[in-house]
Design an enzyme around this catalytic site. Structure first.
Site, PDB file in Angstrom:
ATOM      1  N   ARG A  97       0.896  -1.157   0.000  1.00  0.00           N
ATOM      2  CA  ARG A  97       0.000   0.000   0.000  1.00  0.00           C
ATOM      3  C   ARG A  97       0.926   1.196   0.000  1.00  0.00           C
ATOM      4  NH1 ARG A  97      -2.313   3.823  -0.888  1.00  0.00           N
ATOM      5  NH2 ARG A  97      -4.158   4.723   0.100  1.00  0.00           N
ATOM      6  N   HIS A 100       1.648   7.123   1.644  1.00  0.00           N
ATOM      7  CA  HIS A 100       0.460   7.971   1.665  1.00  0.00           C
ATOM      8  C   HIS A 100       0.275   8.555   3.060  1.00  0.00           C
ATOM      9  CE1 HIS A 100      -0.949   4.084   3.202  1.00  0.00           C
ATOM     10  NE2 HIS A 100      -1.952   4.735   3.792  1.00  0.00           N
ATOM     11  N   HIS A 102      -3.105  10.316   5.743  1.00  0.00           N
ATOM     12  CA  HIS A 102      -4.522  10.580   5.948  1.00  0.00           C
ATOM     13  C   HIS A 102      -4.669  11.947   6.599  1.00  0.00           C
ATOM     14  CE1 HIS A 102      -4.901   6.357   5.046  1.00  0.00           C
ATOM     15  NE2 HIS A 102      -4.186   6.023   6.104  1.00  0.00           N
ATOM     16  N   GLU A 107      -4.725   6.269  12.118  1.00  0.00           N
ATOM     17  CA  GLU A 107      -4.909   4.874  11.685  1.00  0.00           C
ATOM     18  C   GLU A 107      -4.434   3.909  12.766  1.00  0.00           C
ATOM     19  OE1 GLU A 107      -3.643   3.801   7.665  1.00  0.00           O
ATOM     20  OE2 GLU A 107      -2.501   2.123   8.508  1.00  0.00           O
ATOM     21  N   HIS A 146       3.121   7.185   5.689  1.00  0.00           N
ATOM     22  CA  HIS A 146       3.480   5.791   5.958  1.00  0.00           C
ATOM     23  C   HIS A 146       3.224   4.917   4.738  1.00  0.00           C
ATOM     24  CE1 HIS A 146      -0.793   6.316   7.038  1.00  0.00           C
ATOM     25  NE2 HIS A 146      -0.962   5.052   6.691  1.00  0.00           N
ATOM     26  N   GLU A 169     -10.784   5.580   2.913  1.00  0.00           N
ATOM     27  CA  GLU A 169      -9.486   5.027   2.515  1.00  0.00           C
ATOM     28  C   GLU A 169      -9.173   5.398   1.070  1.00  0.00           C
ATOM     29  OE1 GLU A 169      -5.958   2.924   2.047  1.00  0.00           O
ATOM     30  OE2 GLU A 169      -6.967   3.632   3.850  1.00  0.00           O
TER      31      GLU A 169
END
Length: 389
Positions: A97, A100, A102, A107, A146, A169
């Site tokens: 993943r 990125h 948020h 999270e 992260h 998400e």
């Protein structure tokens, strides 16, 4: 100014102030601040019947790239869940993943199967890389960059919990999306490199990047190792249970044990067949439930005679708003396990048996119009988990 004009002015000013306060509170609630969540009128909870608080997360379609997937439960899929969102994510071997962050939520994660490597950076430039296995937990504060990477030759499956139900998400800030839409001249100036260095970079968000299986030992960051003061990792199921009862057991981790996790508390609850996590409520947080295994019955009490029961199975999600009474019962013929998240770093609960035990028998007798002798038979302490018959 006449008395009439003055009165009209004060009335208008009061109305304006009230409207401004309401809009401000709505803004804070929409941003995921649970302190204000239940001060905002919510038509879903104001109706004569309580809305559904269940969503079949693992049966939803989600986002699939190759053999990696992300399935989410936000206010879009489960409108009642304004304070917490959740994601079930699977990474295939070699999948990542991508880097990125948020903007609107922290999270918290719990690994179900497989192994995951993460790297996270904080505003001071400190970065930490950790490897996680089943039963391990991570926490990344809001806005910290992260990545998540599958380790080994088997898929990794984990549950992500976010402290904002309006979070999505699929609306996060990804590094390929940012670089892919930034002019090369600006990138070249930013990094002190020729524009040609960015030839062939992805034009759009990659989301799940795929490459070779990561090495067993992580390489050092480009800047060298610069660790943060608090770790982002906690081995939850490596610890002894927080409490053990005849009908089950509970693991719990909040900020007292995992200091960086200031906005999320996590619980793993095991119940034997027929056992009941007794009627209770949480004064300071919403509750988000994910059924890891088994079949449960969840009840919710919403005042004024409103009561709702949902039957949930493996892969389902449940949500209880802050302050609403509820219970969790194992209605299957084998043990069940439930992952529970709260949008607070400090766990608080008041159990019904505890409340009863905290009052004198004569007060209870008057309240229920029953003899005092009846309440002498009630539990003298918190039950927490009632065993099956």
């Amino acid at each position: 100014m006449s008395q009439l004009q003055r009165r009209d002015f004060l009335t208008s000013a009061a109305a304006f102030a009230a409207a401004t306060a309401t809009l401000s509170a709505v803004g804070r609630a929409n941003a995921g601040d649970p302190t204000f969540m239940n001060n905002v009128p919510d038509h879903l909870l104001a109706d004569k019947d309580l809305p559904t608080f269940k969503f079949a997360l693992e049966k939803s379609e989600g986002k699939v790239i190759g053999k990696s997937s992300g399935k989410e439960a936000t206010v879009v899929q489960l409108p009642i869940s304004k304070g917490i969102a959740g994601v079930s994510m699977t990474l295939e071997p070699g999948a990542m993943r991508e880097l990125h962050w948020h903007a609107t939520a922290a999270e918290w994660a719990f690994v179900l199967t497989g192994h995951v490597r993460t790297t996270v950076i904080d505003p001071q430039g400190a970065a930490e890389t950790n490897d996680f296995g089943p039963g391990d937990v991570w926490y990344f504060p809001r806005g910290h960059g992260h990545m998540l990477e599958c380790l080994g030759d088997k898929p990794a499956h984990f549950i992500l919990i976010f402290d904002n139900g309006y979070f999505s998400e699929f609306g996060t800030f990804s590094i390929t999306d940012w670089i892919g839409h930034t002019p090369k001249a600006l990138l070249a100036k930013n990094f002190g490199l020729p524009e040609s260095a960015f030839d062939g970079f992805p034009k759009d968000e990659v989301y799940f990047a795929r490459g070779a299986v990561p090495p067993a030992t992580p390489a050092a960051p480009l800047q060298g190792r610069k660790l943060p003061p608090l770790t982002h990792k906690y081995e939850l199921l490596e610890q002894p249970p927080h409490k053990v009862f005849k009908g089950g057991r509970e693991w719990r981790v909040d900020s007292t044990r995992f200091p960086i996790s200031k906005t999320v508390t996590g619980v793993v609850l095991d119940l034997e067949p027929g056992a009941l996590r007794e009627l209770h409520w949480h004064p300071n947080a919403d509750e988000w439930q994910y059924v890891i295994d088994g079949n449960i019955s969840v009840t919710m009490f919403g005042s004024h005679g409103r009561y709702r029961t949902e039957q949930m199975e493996k892969g389902d999600v449940g949500y209880i708003p802050q302050g609403y009474g509820h219970s969790i019962e194992n209605v299957g013929d084998r043990p069940c396990r439930v992952l529970i998240g709260f949008n607070t770093g400090n766990y608080e609960a008041i159990d019904l048996s505890q409340w009863i035990a905290g009052n004198p028998a004569d007060v209870l007798a008057t309240n229920f119009s029953k003899p005092t002798s009846l309440f002498e038979k009630f539990p003298k302490q918190d039950v927490f988990i009632a065993p099956g018959k």
